[in-house]
Enzyme design. Structure first.
Site, short mmCIF file in Angstrom:
data_model
loop_
_atom_site.label_atom_id
_atom_site.label_comp_id
_atom_site.label_asym_id
_atom_site.label_seq_id
_atom_site.Cartn_x
_atom_site.Cartn_y
_atom_site.Cartn_z
N ARG A 202 26.12 -5.17 4.13
CA ARG A 202 24.86 -4.84 3.46
C ARG A 202 24.23 -6.13 2.94
NH1 ARG A 202 25.25 -3.77 -1.47
NH2 ARG A 202 26.92 -2.22 -1.33
N ASP B 25 -0.15 -6.57 6.73
CA ASP B 25 0.64 -5.81 7.68
C ASP B 25 0.14 -6.21 9.07
OD1 ASP B 25 1.62 -3.91 9.46
OD2 ASP B 25 1.55 -2.27 8.00
N LYS C 237 7.30 -1.50 16.51
CA LYS C 237 6.14 -1.48 17.41
C LYS C 237 6.19 -2.66 18.39
CE LYS C 237 5.31 1.98 14.63
NZ LYS C 237 4.51 1.84 13.43
C1 LIG Z 1 4.63 2.23 12.04
C2 LIG Z 1 3.90 1.44 11.03
C3 LIG Z 1 4.44 1.22 9.75
C4 LIG Z 1 5.72 1.86 9.28
O1 LIG Z 1 6.83 1.38 9.98
P1 LIG Z 1 8.14 2.24 10.29
O2 LIG Z 1 8.96 1.30 11.09
O3 LIG Z 1 7.71 3.46 11.05
O4 LIG Z 1 8.74 2.59 8.98
C5 LIG Z 1 3.73 0.40 8.87
N1 LIG Z 1 2.55 -0.14 9.22
C6 LIG Z 1 2.00 0.06 10.43
C7 LIG Z 1 0.68 -0.57 10.75
C8 LIG Z 1 2.64 0.86 11.37
O5 LIG Z 1 2.07 1.07 12.56
#
Ligand SMILES: *Cc1c(COP(=O)(O)O)cnc(C)c1O
Length: 397
Positions: A53, A177, A202
């Protein structure tokens, strides 16, 4: 001794940074250190790892690779993008305020709205692609301005350097982000952001086979706090997930080039269709923020949204009829996906100010051959608008 890749180009760092041959065996690929604990030579005398962890060598490799790709001093990896978001939120205290973009990822909005509010964290929304609206929405207690660019599903662009300039001298730190752009196409830290966050699920993972998240930054004091909480709250990725993500990012550059080229071709084709009302793609010079996108991105990524005439009925038929484009949520993998935001990814926005229209379709354009992608859409459009199902269902090559 690990090699210093700082001066190498992006594609080289994607393959080598943090990923030297394994010191124990010479394995060229970072092993999946599938272990929870580590032998100690004496009490408290260990080789940098005591419990997985707290730290794991496969995770260390991923963190170093991602820090290098975003041009940051450090990276911290998490079990999901939202776990990364939660970890950044540990920097906040009751009474602090977060300013989110009005089309922030739904899960991020839900975390601030439905969870963190219960802990005294305030949150409001604004259109952050409009710097005047952002300035007006800033509060004395704003600690984070939370930017996505491109946004989802309308692919609006936020001027990251402009936002960083706006926040100079305030208490607010800029979080970007960068999930929709990837570090190959956009470098938020170089544009003045304090933290970059990704859902590595992604484009970074890139193959729709792993869920993960990361935060990258330069502030070493913040790193201490975040690393403490990464261990203390424990939302860490397993070694197998780190390895899959590492494997994905080795090809990030070539994938993003093809995603961008295919998406540009698909957006161009959509523009020529009578059934299409509006195409949302930052690479089009008709896009309202195209100039900003051209300035801060080196390509426009693989996401394209559009609205169709004929409303929900036609939109639903199109998304159910495609075959190269799979009807599914998520994005950023090698395979093309199609979805209906109002009924799928953005269903929770119904009845709020952020509601999306019923005639909107979102594409994650993959790296199949673009001719097959366009032929698939062409056929689905024909079926959806003419209703001539018979004889057309096998016309896709
Ligand atoms: C999918 C996504 C998230 C969240 O990520 P997870 O891996 O699903 O928890 C945050 N921001 C954006 C822009 C996303 O497309």
């Amino acid at each position: 001794m690990t090699h210093d890749w700082t001066d190498a180009k992006f594609e080289t760092r994607a393959i080598h940074a943090g990923q030297d041959a394994d010191p124990a065996t010479g394995a060229v690929i970072t092993p999946i250190y599938q272990t929870s604990t580590y032998a100690q030579e004496g009490i408290g005398n260990f080789k940098g790892y005591e419990y997985s962890r707290t730290g794991n060598p496969t995770r260390t490799a991923l963190q170093e690779a991602l820090a290098s790709l975003e041009g940051g001093a450090w990276g911290l990896a998490y079990a999901s993008g939202l776990a990364a978001t939660q970890n950044l939120a540990y920097l906040l205290r009751p009474g602090d305020h977060v300013l989110l973009s009005n089309d922030t990822y739904g899960g991020t909005f839900r975390l601030f709205d439905k969870v963190l509010r219960n802990y005294g964290i305030e949150m409001t929304l604004a259109d952050l692609s409009d710097l005047d609206a952002a300035r007006a929405a800033l509060q004395q207690n704003t600690k984070f301005v939370w930017v996505e660019s491109p946004t989802n599903p309308y692919l609006r662009i936020v001027d990251i350097a402009g936002m960083a300039e706006l926040l100079k001298g305030s208490n607010a730190r800029l979080v970007v982000d960068n999930t929709f752009a990837s570090p190959y196409l956009q470098q938020p830290l170089a544009l003045g952001a304090d933290f970059v966050l990704h859902s590595t699920t992604k484009y970074l993972g890139g193959h729709s086979d792993v869920v993960g998240g990361v935060v990258v930054g330069n502030d070493n004091e913040a790193r201490e706090t975040l690393a403490f909480h990464q261990n203390a709250a424990g939302a860490v990725p397993g070694p197998m997930d780190c390895w899959l993500t590492l494997r994905g990012i080795k090809t990030l550059g070539v994938r993003m080039e093809r995603h961008s080229a295919n998406a540009a071709a698909v957006a161009g084709w959509l523009l020529g269709q009578e059934e299409v009302e509006t195409v949302y793609y930052p690479g089009l010079d008709t896009h309202p923020n195209h100039d900003v996108a051209a300035r801060q991105m080196s390509g426009y990524s693989g996401m394209v949204s559009f609205t169709v005439r004929g409303g929900f009925e036609v939109a639903a038929k199109i998304v159910e009829e495609t075959r190269v484009f799979t009807l599914a949520e998520s994005l950023g993998g090698v395979e093309s996906l199609i979805e209906h935001p109002a009924k799928m990814t953005h269903a929770s926005t119904a009845g709020t100010g952020a509601e999306v229209g019923d005639s909107l379709i979102r594409l994650s354009v993959g790296i199949e051959h673009v001719d097959d992608q366009i032929a698939d859409l062409e056929r689905a459009f024909a079926v959806a608008t003419s209703g001539r199902l018979a004889g057309m269902s096998t016309s896709l090559t």
